[in-house]
Design an enzyme around this catalytic site. Structure first.
Site, PDB file in Angstrom:
ATOM      1  N   SER A 141      -4.776  -3.182 -10.788  1.00 41.94           N
ATOM      2  CA  SER A 141      -4.326  -3.019 -12.167  1.00 41.94           C
ATOM      3  C   SER A 141      -2.929  -2.417 -12.160  1.00 41.94           C
ATOM      4  CB  SER A 141      -5.276  -2.094 -12.922  1.00 41.94           C
ATOM      5  OG  SER A 141      -5.093  -0.775 -12.454  1.00 41.94           O
ATOM      6  N   LYS A 142      -2.403  -2.209 -13.357  1.00 42.64           N
ATOM      7  CA  LYS A 142      -1.029  -1.682 -13.478  1.00 42.64           C
ATOM      8  C   LYS A 142      -0.833  -0.371 -12.721  1.00 42.64           C
ATOM      9  CE  LYS A 142       0.577  -3.848 -17.655  1.00 42.64           C
ATOM     10  NZ  LYS A 142       0.134  -3.818 -19.025  1.00 42.64           N
ATOM     11  N   ARG A 143      -1.902   0.357 -12.597  1.00 42.89           N
ATOM     12  CA  ARG A 143      -1.861   1.607 -11.854  1.00 42.89           C
ATOM     13  C   ARG A 143      -1.293   1.432 -10.452  1.00 42.89           C
ATOM     14  NH1 ARG A 143      -6.419   3.122  -9.715  1.00 42.89           N
ATOM     15  NH2 ARG A 143      -7.461   1.295 -10.559  1.00 42.89           N
ATOM     16  N   HIS A 144      -1.541   0.234  -9.903  1.00 39.75           N
ATOM     17  CA  HIS A 144      -1.101  -0.020  -8.528  1.00 39.75           C
ATOM     18  C   HIS A 144       0.355  -0.495  -8.449  1.00 39.75           C
ATOM     19  CE1 HIS A 144      -5.532  -0.480  -8.208  1.00 39.75           C
ATOM     20  NE2 HIS A 144      -5.324   0.185  -7.093  1.00 39.75           N
ATOM     21  N   GLY A 145       1.046  -0.529  -9.577  1.00 34.41           N
ATOM     22  CA  GLY A 145       2.420  -1.039  -9.569  1.00 34.41           C
ATOM     23  C   GLY A 145       2.461  -2.394 -10.233  1.00 34.41           C
TER      24      GLY A 145
END
Ligand code: GLU
Length: 474
Positions: free
Chosen positions: A241-245
């Site tokens: 997800s966006k959390r990972h970049g």
């Protein structure tokens, strides 16, 4: 049988790498089998679908080079067709009108949950007819009369045989009160009408498949083959997800990745061919097999993408890499007309850059008239004692009849010899003088790319009496 695959994104956001990988697999399989690849935009979620998302998805597909043979089709253009099919299903008793109010459905759901039962429609309207006291023109949905016994068995091309009991499946809504089909209905009619032979999609859709098969059977159609691909995880083992970049395809573009590198990275997430890591598009097409898709989720590896990107910067089609590099220069407002050819920059810089963004950051001085000097580099390298070397260099370089690498190299060497210093003592100040900092391609290559006029102008600027005063104090 001609293979027909499709990619069917919902335009509720940009194209993420999970979707891009699905599209790639569908595209590869169609190309490999000389079949057809269709793009269909599933825009029936009118609240969440936007034209901007559709445009973003189409742009990403173009950038990746995943060209479709047909489409894009839009589900919202096909409402009349869904209407016609629903009439057929109503007439054959495979669908029914449901007048149950939202309140009733909510109550039922709450009661089922409280009783620890799976929430599902209780079938009150299934017998047909309009419930007493209800106006027949009142808003209603149309539900599928799912078979009440038996099983749906299908052979998933990735997971093998899958079995679902019909009793577990709900009488799902096919048409909402606003006349728009639900995902499960639209997808079935489209896959059927478009002659899709292989549905390749994310495994988050696995539970929809038995429902879709039942609808197809009610229509007398034979289901396509299904292949449900595993999800993509982040490094931490959690769903990507966006959390990972970056997760959006065009975000990868903006960060300086090449489409070939991203595709190569994606193809390997859940598919393999021996232990080969690098695949040209032709090789991907040649070796791709649905049977070699993996069941286990695959983890996205950013370092591997960097490695692949550098590989394609170095070895990819130079014209394509140059076109992409031009896009990056333009984005930061650097005009590349008056400077070295981009292919030469790629040859000189790919070795020391992981992305095209980095390449632009490290190459701006080739195209600009003024140089931004790094204070520390100036302080350390452009000291008063080296200025005579630079003056000597300036004169010798100016006298060169041919501006080419070996002649430039010889001049630098000769200036160092004459001054009785190591070559670095001349080359490094020269580098700082012409680039503004201490890192660049080999100095002779740097000067060739820079050109004679710019090189001499920069040496003149550094040799100007004001220069040191101005730059040492900064
Ligand atoms: N529109 C669906 C999605 O974006 C497509 C699923 C499918 O391929 O059937 O998830």
């Amino acid at each position: 049988m001609t293979v027909v695959t499709r990619f069917a994104p919902s335009p509720t956001g940009t194209l993420h790498i999970g979707g891009a990988r699905t599209a790639l697999y569908c595209w590869l399989y169609a190309r490999k089998t000389h079949g057809k690849f269709i793009l269909r935009i599933e825009d029936t979620d009118t609240e969440r679908s936007t034209q901007a998302s559709t445009a973003a998805i189409l742009d990403a597909m173009t950038w990746l080079g995943l060209h479709y043979d047909e489409g894009p089709y839009y589900q919202m253009d096909r409402l009349a067709r869904y209407r016609a099919v629903i009439e057929q299903l109503l007439a054959t008793g495979h669908a029914y009108r449901c007048y149950c109010s939202k309140e009733r459905l909510d109550e039922m759901r709450t009661a089922q949950m409280a009783a620890k039962k799976k929430p599902r429609y209780d079938g009150r309207c299934r017998a047909g007819g309009v419930p007493t006291g209800v106006d027949p023109t009142a808003p209603h949905v149309i539900r599928f009369a799912n078979p009440q016994s038996g099983e749906v068995v299908f052979e998933d091309l990735v997971r093998g045989q899958l079995v679902f009991a019909n009793q577990e499946l709900d009488d799902l809504v096919l048409i909402r009160t606003d006349g728009i089909p639900t995902y499960n209905f639209g997808v079935v009619i489209d896959d059927w009408d478009m002659g899709i032979t292989h549905v390749v999609r994310g495994d988050d859709h696995i539970n929809n498949t038995p429902r879709q098969i039942n609808i197809l059977r009610a229509l007398g159609a034979s289901p396509p083959h299904y292949a449900h691909v595993s999800m993509i995880l982040g490094k931490d083992g959690k769903r990507l997800s966006k959390r990972h970049g970056a997760v959006g395809v065009m975000q990868f573009r903006e960060e300086g990745y090449l489409p070939e590198a991203l595709l190569n990275c994606l193809v390997r997430l859940g598919w393999s061919h021996g232990d080969q890591e690098i695949f040209s598009i032709t090789e991907m097409i040649q070796h791709f097999e649905i049977a070699h898709l993996q069941r286990a989720p695959a983890a996205f590896n950013a370092e591997k993408l960097d490695w692949l990107n550098q590989h394609y910067m170095k070895q990819g089609d130079r014209a394509k890499v140059a076109a992409e590099l031009a896009w990056h220069f333009e984005r930061v407002g650097i005009e590349v007309k008056n400077g070295p050819a981009l292919v030469d920059i790629i040859d000189a810089q790919a070795e020391r850059c992981k992305t095209l963004v980095e390449m632009v950051q490290k190459s701006g001085y080739f195209y600009t008239d003024t140089v931004t000097y790094a204070a520390a580099a100036v302080k350390k390298n452009l000291t008063a004692d080296v200025l005579p070397h630079l003056a000597h260099l300036r004169a010798a370089l100016a006298a060169l009849p041919q501006w080419e690498k070996s002649a430039i190299h010889a001049v630098i060497e000769q200036v160092a010899t004459t001054a009785d210093v190591k070559m670095g003592k001349v080359a490094q100040p020269l580098r700082v003088a012409v680039t503004g900092d201490t890192v660049s391609p080999p100095i002779d290559v740097t000067l060739v790319l820079l050109g004679k006029a710019r090189t001499l102008a920069r040496l003149d600027a550094v040799l100007h009496p004001d220069f040191l005063e101005k730059n040492h104090n900064c």
